[in-house]
Design a protein around this motif. Structure first.
Motif, PDB file in Angstrom:
ATOM      1  N   GLY A  39       0.813  -1.211   0.000  1.00 39.65           N
ATOM      2  CA  GLY A  39       0.000   0.000   0.000  1.00 39.65           C
ATOM      3  C   GLY A  39       0.847   1.261   0.000  1.00 39.65           C
ATOM      4  N   ARG A  40       1.898   1.257  -0.767  1.00 40.04           N
ATOM      5  CA  ARG A  40       2.789   2.414  -0.860  1.00 40.04           C
ATOM      6  C   ARG A  40       2.550   3.146  -2.172  1.00 40.04           C
ATOM      7  NH1 ARG A  40       8.238  -0.292   1.625  1.00 40.04           N
ATOM      8  NH2 ARG A  40       7.454  -0.351   3.753  1.00 40.04           N
ATOM      9  N   GLY A  41       2.074   4.369  -2.060  1.00 38.62           N
ATOM     10  CA  GLY A  41       1.827   5.189  -3.248  1.00 38.62           C
ATOM     11  C   GLY A  41       0.494   4.908  -3.907  1.00 38.62           C
ATOM     12  N   LEU A  42      -0.247   3.959  -3.370  1.00 39.48           N
ATOM     13  CA  LEU A  42      -1.579   3.601  -3.863  1.00 39.48           C
ATOM     14  C   LEU A  42      -2.254   2.756  -2.795  1.00 39.48           C
ATOM     15  CD1 LEU A  42      -0.555   0.596  -4.571  1.00 39.48           C
ATOM     16  CD2 LEU A  42      -0.438   1.404  -6.878  1.00 39.48           C
ATOM     17  N   PRO A  43      -3.561   2.550  -2.900  1.00 35.02           N
ATOM     18  CA  PRO A  43      -4.240   1.734  -1.884  1.00 35.02           C
ATOM     19  C   PRO A  43      -3.745   0.285  -1.885  1.00 35.02           C
ATOM     20  CG  PRO A  43      -5.831   3.003  -3.153  1.00 35.02           C
ATOM     21  CD  PRO A  43      -4.501   3.144  -3.851  1.00 35.02           C
ATOM     22  N   GLN A  44      -3.624  -0.299  -0.703  1.00 31.98           N
ATOM     23  CA  GLN A  44      -3.206  -1.693  -0.578  1.00 31.98           C
ATOM     24  C   GLN A  44      -4.250  -2.577  -1.248  1.00 31.98           C
ATOM     25  OE1 GLN A  44      -4.352  -4.548   1.221  1.00 31.98           O
ATOM     26  NE2 GLN A  44      -2.469  -5.670   0.839  1.00 31.98           N
ATOM     27  N   ASP A  45      -3.796  -3.552  -2.064  1.00 22.14           N
ATOM     28  CA  ASP A  45      -4.719  -4.408  -2.804  1.00 22.14           C
ATOM     29  C   ASP A  45      -4.016  -5.729  -3.111  1.00 22.14           C
ATOM     30  OD1 ASP A  45      -6.274  -5.693  -4.794  1.00 22.14           O
ATOM     31  OD2 ASP A  45      -6.965  -3.783  -5.609  1.00 22.14           O
ATOM     32  N   ASP A  46      -4.337  -6.771  -2.340  1.00 23.56           N
ATOM     33  CA  ASP A  46      -3.682  -8.066  -2.520  1.00 23.56           C
ATOM     34  C   ASP A  46      -3.990  -8.694  -3.878  1.00 23.56           C
ATOM     35  OD1 ASP A  46      -2.275  -8.131  -0.125  1.00 23.56           O
ATOM     36  OD2 ASP A  46      -3.863  -9.188   0.956  1.00 23.56           O
ATOM     37  N   SER A  47      -5.185  -8.465  -4.418  1.00 25.39           N
ATOM     38  CA  SER A  47      -5.520  -9.039  -5.730  1.00 25.39           C
ATOM     39  C   SER A  47      -4.660  -8.434  -6.828  1.00 25.39           C
ATOM     40  CB  SER A  47      -7.001  -8.828  -6.057  1.00 25.39           C
ATOM     41  OG  SER A  47      -7.793  -9.567  -5.166  1.00 25.39           O
ATOM     42  N   GLU A  48      -4.484  -7.116  -6.784  1.00 28.99           N
ATOM     43  CA  GLU A  48      -3.613  -6.456  -7.775  1.00 28.99           C
ATOM     44  C   GLU A  48      -2.154  -6.842  -7.553  1.00 28.99           C
ATOM     45  OE1 GLU A  48      -3.946  -4.193 -10.676  1.00 28.99           O
ATOM     46  OE2 GLU A  48      -5.700  -5.487 -10.480  1.00 28.99           O
TER      47      GLU A  48
END
Length: 177
Positions: free
Chosen positions: A64-73
């Motif tokens: 989640g650095r520089g954008l929202p944390q997203d395990d799928s992405e």
């Protein structure tokens, strides 16, 4: 000075320079530390199929650095990097499958990706694959194969493997976390 050179090449669309510029922003080398800018340049490079950038973008999503944390992405970009032969990404994809982060848990797939990475000589993957053999996760249990992999990883300086070998010598089971 090197940031200016990388920026010129990156703006021309050179994937490696885009990745390098992203890394400069990530670490704050020659430019102010800026995760959003790092993500921007990693993405430009990753979209061109540059495996190191794909892995770095995966890491940014995971943390989640520089954008929202997203395990799928994170898993999607990690898979792309792994498929492009990045040994770190292959090991990371094994971990993703083992833990079920952003995709279903699958020990057989974890073993497959650990093996690909280990075959490239990545020490952490050798340890991770050894761990799977040690406990029979995704493969038949084989303590001899586990010890062989731990020894290879330890010889490359992997501290987890050194601890596993020491525990084995003392008859202590390693943590199946």
């Amino acid at each position: 000075k090197s940031a200016a050179v990388y920026r010129i090449r990156a703006e021309r669309g050179e994937a490696k320079s885009q990745f390098q510029l992203g890394a400069m922003y990530y670490y704050g080398n020659g430019v102010p530390k800026d995760y959003v800018e790092a993500v921007r340049w990693y993405r430009k490079s990753a979209e061109q199929g540059y495996a190191d950038a794909e892995y770095s973008l995966s890491y940014m999503y995971h943390k989640g650095r520089g954008l929202p944390q997203d395990d799928s992405e994170a898993a999607r970009w990690c898979r792309r990097a792994a498929e492009h032969g990045n040994a770190l990404a292959q090991d990371a994809l094994g971990i993703i499958y083992r833990r079920g982060e952003g995709m279903p848990t699958d020990d057989t797939e974890a073993v497959r990706w650990y093996r690909k990475s280990a075959e490239q000589g990545y020490p952490q993957a050798r340890y991770d694959l050894g761990y799977m053999y040690c406990y029979g996760y995704g493969v038949p249990q084989d303590r001899v194969e586990a010890a062989r992999l731990f020894q290879e990883a330890a010889a490359q300086g992997n501290e987890d493997a050194k601890r596993a070998l020491e525990c084995s010598r003392k008859g202590i089971s390693i943590d199946p976390g």
